[in-house]
Design an enzyme around this catalytic site. Structure first.
Site, PDB file in Angstrom:
ATOM      1  N   CYS A   9      40.534  36.108  49.081  1.00 46.28           N
ATOM      2  CA  CYS A   9      40.401  36.041  47.622  1.00 46.28           C
ATOM      3  C   CYS A   9      40.299  34.569  47.233  1.00 46.28           C
ATOM      4  O   CYS A   9      39.910  33.741  48.069  1.00 46.28           O
ATOM      5  CB  CYS A   9      41.551  36.774  46.930  1.00 46.28           C
ATOM      6  N   ARG A  15      45.573  38.979  45.474  1.00 49.65           N
ATOM      7  CA  ARG A  15      44.819  40.113  46.031  1.00 49.65           C
ATOM      8  C   ARG A  15      44.785  40.156  47.551  1.00 49.65           C
ATOM      9  O   ARG A  15      45.054  41.213  48.147  1.00 49.65           O
ATOM     10  CB  ARG A  15      43.395  40.111  45.459  1.00 49.65           C
ATOM     11  N   ASP A 126      40.507  40.085  39.310  1.00 42.61           N
ATOM     12  CA  ASP A 126      41.498  39.017  39.433  1.00 42.61           C
ATOM     13  C   ASP A 126      42.620  39.278  38.425  1.00 42.61           C
ATOM     14  O   ASP A 126      42.370  39.283  37.218  1.00 42.61           O
ATOM     15  CB  ASP A 126      40.793  37.682  39.143  1.00 42.61           C
TER      16      ASP A 126
END
Ligand code: 4NP
Length: 162
Positions: A9, A15, A126
């Site tokens: 990420c 994440r 996000d």
């Protein structure tokens, strides 16, 4: 032969550590330790050395997953070292591909949402600047994507092409 997965990420604090730890949970559940291993990294260096974001860790804990690890930045050498490189969104994908200008490893690099079986999302959103629901959604989406990915990886291990 061990199959090595790398989740990528931006910051490696939300994440991708979630994907890594969810996948480790599935690997343990299916007794695949040593056959499939995983790690995570970020395209950016802002959070290198930091533990996972506390809001992300809380969301993971609500689903029975403990987030372990420290952030590190993606290196060009990772493209050689890992068999599958999974980007959370298209920006991450572009950051990974930029480390491979000759395209030697392009066939290893995928968007993780390609492996979702129940969600239609193309990218893992996000969650960093949003609220709690966004973090919960990342975990839910990654549980679906990681389950589909692991099934796909096991099929690929059995087929002669990989
Ligand atoms: P991640 O989330 O890429 O899922 O780890 C983010 C972490 C940090 C920032 C953005 C997204 N940041 O802007 O610092």
């Amino acid at each position: 032969m061990t199959t090595k997965l790398l989740f990528v990420c931006l910051g490696n604090i939300c994440r991708s550590p979630s994907a890594e730890n969810i996948m480790n949970h599935l690997i343990a559940q299916r007794q695949l330790e040593g056959e499939v291993v995983c790690d995570s990294a970020g395209t950016a260096s802002y959070h290198v050395g930091s533990p996972p974001d506390s809001r992300m860790a809380a969301a993971a804990r609500r689903r029975g997953i403990t987030l372990k690890g420290r952030a590190r930045q993606l290196q060009a050498a990772d493209l050689e070292a890992f068999d599958w490189i999974l980007a959370m969104d298209r920006d991450n994908l572009a950051g990974i591909l930029a480390l491979d200008p000759e395209g030697r490893y392009h066939d290893r690099i995928k968007l993780i949402c390609n492996f979702c079986q129940h969600h239609q999302d193309q990218e893992v959103p996000d969650p960093y600047y949003g609220g709690e629901a966004g973090f919960d959604y990342v975990i839910e989406l990654l549980m679906d994507a990681c389950d589909g990915l692991l099934t796909h990886v096991l099929e690929a291990r059995r087929s002669p092409q990989r």
